[in-house]
Write a protein that holds these residues in place. Structure first.
Motif, PDB file in Angstrom:
ATOM      1  N   LEU A  39       0.829  -1.209   0.000  1.00  0.00           N
ATOM      2  CA  LEU A  39       0.000   0.000   0.000  1.00  0.00           C
ATOM      3  C   LEU A  39       0.860   1.255   0.000  1.00  0.00           C
ATOM      4  CD1 LEU A  39      -2.688  -1.016   2.687  1.00  0.00           C
ATOM      5  CD2 LEU A  39      -2.705  -1.418   0.207  1.00  0.00           C
ATOM      6  N   THR A  40       0.303   2.309  -0.597  1.00  0.00           N
ATOM      7  CA  THR A  40       0.961   3.619  -0.545  1.00  0.00           C
ATOM      8  C   THR A  40       0.584   4.284   0.770  1.00  0.00           C
ATOM      9  OG1 THR A  40       0.753   3.803  -2.932  1.00  0.00           O
ATOM     10  CG2 THR A  40       1.177   5.854  -1.709  1.00  0.00           C
ATOM     11  N   PRO A  41       1.551   4.728   1.566  1.00  0.00           N
ATOM     12  CA  PRO A  41       1.221   5.343   2.854  1.00  0.00           C
ATOM     13  C   PRO A  41       0.298   6.548   2.695  1.00  0.00           C
ATOM     14  CG  PRO A  41       3.543   4.801   2.782  1.00  0.00           C
ATOM     15  CD  PRO A  41       3.004   4.568   1.400  1.00  0.00           C
ATOM     16  N   VAL A  55       0.342   1.132  15.253  1.00  0.00           N
ATOM     17  CA  VAL A  55       0.328   2.537  14.811  1.00  0.00           C
ATOM     18  C   VAL A  55       1.759   3.052  14.657  1.00  0.00           C
ATOM     19  CG1 VAL A  55      -0.360   4.873  15.484  1.00  0.00           C
ATOM     20  CG2 VAL A  55      -1.923   2.958  15.880  1.00  0.00           C
ATOM     21  N   ILE A  56       2.599   2.763  15.616  1.00  0.00           N
ATOM     22  CA  ILE A  56       3.984   3.252  15.566  1.00  0.00           C
ATOM     23  C   ILE A  56       4.728   2.599  14.392  1.00  0.00           C
ATOM     24  CG2 ILE A  56       6.195   3.218  16.826  1.00  0.00           C
ATOM     25  CD1 ILE A  56       4.470   3.615  19.414  1.00  0.00           C
ATOM     26  N   TRP A  57       4.460   1.342  14.151  1.00  0.00           N
ATOM     27  CA  TRP A  57       5.101   0.688  12.995  1.00  0.00           C
ATOM     28  C   TRP A  57       4.657   1.358  11.694  1.00  0.00           C
ATOM     29  CZ3 TRP A  57       3.346  -1.912   8.673  1.00  0.00           C
ATOM     30  CH2 TRP A  57       4.340  -2.557   7.917  1.00  0.00           C
ATOM     31  N   LEU A  58       3.352   1.634  11.557  1.00  0.00           N
ATOM     32  CA  LEU A  58       2.870   2.307  10.339  1.00  0.00           C
ATOM     33  C   LEU A  58       3.520   3.682  10.202  1.00  0.00           C
ATOM     34  CD1 LEU A  58      -0.906   1.311  10.398  1.00  0.00           C
ATOM     35  CD2 LEU A  58       0.721   0.762   8.590  1.00  0.00           C
ATOM     36  N   ALA A  59       3.648   4.409  11.311  1.00  0.00           N
ATOM     37  CA  ALA A  59       4.290   5.737  11.258  1.00  0.00           C
ATOM     38  C   ALA A  59       5.731   5.600  10.763  1.00  0.00           C
ATOM     39  CB  ALA A  59       4.249   6.388  12.634  1.00  0.00           C
ATOM     40  N   GLN A  61       6.756   3.516   8.691  1.00  0.00           N
ATOM     41  CA  GLN A  61       6.705   3.224   7.241  1.00  0.00           C
ATOM     42  C   GLN A  61       6.255   4.435   6.441  1.00  0.00           C
ATOM     43  OE1 GLN A  61       7.985   0.152   6.964  1.00  0.00           O
ATOM     44  NE2 GLN A  61       7.761   0.200   9.196  1.00  0.00           N
ATOM     45  N   GLY A  62       5.989   5.564   7.096  1.00  0.00           N
ATOM     46  CA  GLY A  62       5.625   6.772   6.371  1.00  0.00           C
ATOM     47  C   GLY A  62       4.157   7.145   6.439  1.00  0.00           C
ATOM     48  N   TRP A  63       3.359   6.362   7.180  1.00  0.00           N
ATOM     49  CA  TRP A  63       1.944   6.687   7.303  1.00  0.00           C
ATOM     50  C   TRP A  63       1.760   7.812   8.313  1.00  0.00           C
ATOM     51  CZ3 TRP A  63      -2.216   4.048   4.888  1.00  0.00           C
ATOM     52  CH2 TRP A  63      -1.841   2.952   4.095  1.00  0.00           C
TER      53      TRP A  63
END
Ligand SMILES: C[S@@+](CC[C@H](N)C(=O)[O-])C[C@H]1O[C@@H](n2cnc3c(N)ncnc32)[C@H](O)[C@@H]1O
Length: 222
Positions: A39-41, A55-59, A61-63
């Motif tokens: 997915l595109t962040p 949530v922290i992992w997604l952040a 990755q650029g989310w």
């Protein structure tokens, strides 16, 4: 220990975090890592975010990653962990009662990872709301324990284990605007409190809101 299903949810989960689960393993959910890799962040929302691992992992990755939870203690720990990594502007947490109100906004990715509770939780209504809040092209990932673990079969009421069909019905998919990308049982290794190991089954549902150009015009062209 069996929970009293009549207990107030905020009281139950606050006690849970204060007394039984003071630390996080810091790892993001494996299924989320696999799915987010494609997915595109964008803007994400995690429902029942606990200590914020996902949530922290997604952040990272650029989310622009948001999480909400009914427990003040869980939210406070998640905020501290995000700040420790300097991610407080990309990983943001709010206290919410999803049975009462859904966070504002529309999202590119909404996750409900083991959003299950032995006390009151309007899970079906929450999943329906989540589907409605997807941006065009946005994804909804729902992962849930399919059954209690073998080391505590009596600990939780059987009603909190949804079937794939129940989750799809709650989400309202498939539908013209909602594509079911995955709906299947997956397994993962687990370890009980006494060290016993077992393969555990999860229900995994991945939905995509179709972009407008894929759903076609509502009007017949002349
Ligand atoms: C089984 S835990 C799962 C936590 C985390 N997502 C994970 O994968 O480990 C369920 C989470 O949902 C939260 N929760 C339960 N009821 C809630 C509600 N009504 N509104 C918001 N969060 C709720 C709990 O505080 C808890 O953190």
């Amino acid at each position: 220990m069996r929970a009293d299903p009549q207990q107030d949810p905020a009281t139950f989960w606050e006690a849970f975090y204060l007394t039984r689960r003071t630390s996080s393993n810091g790892r993001a959910t494996a299924a989320l890592q696999r799915i987010a890799a494609d997915l595109t962040p964008g803007l994400s929302l995690d429902l029942g975010a606990s200590h914020g691992d996902d949530v922290i992992w997604l952040a990272r990755q650029g989310w622009q990653a948001r999480g909400c939870d009914i427990s003040d203690t869980a939210i406070a720990r998640a905020r501290t962990r995000a700040a420790d990594e300097g991610l407080e502007h990309r990983a943001q947490f709010e206290r919410c009662d999803l049975s009462a109100a859904f966070p504002q906004g529309a999202f590119d990715l909404i996750t409900a990872l083991y959003l299950q509770s032995p006390v009151a939780l309007a899970r079906a209504a929450i999943l329906a709301q989540a589907a409605a809040r997807l941006r065009p092209g946005g994804h909804l990932l729902v992962l849930s324990h399919a059954a209690p673990p073998p080391w505590s079969p009596e600990a939780t009421p059987s009603t909190i284990f949804p079937t794939l069909a129940e989750d799809l019905a709650a989400i309202g998919a498939p539908a013209p605007g909602l594509e079911v990308l995955e709906a299947r049982i997956v397994t993962r290794p687990g370890r009980g409190p006494d060290g016993a190991e077992a393969m555990l089954e999860d229900n995994l549902v991945l939905i995509r809101r179709r972009p407008v150009e894929e759903t076609g015009s509502l009007c017949r062209s002349a």
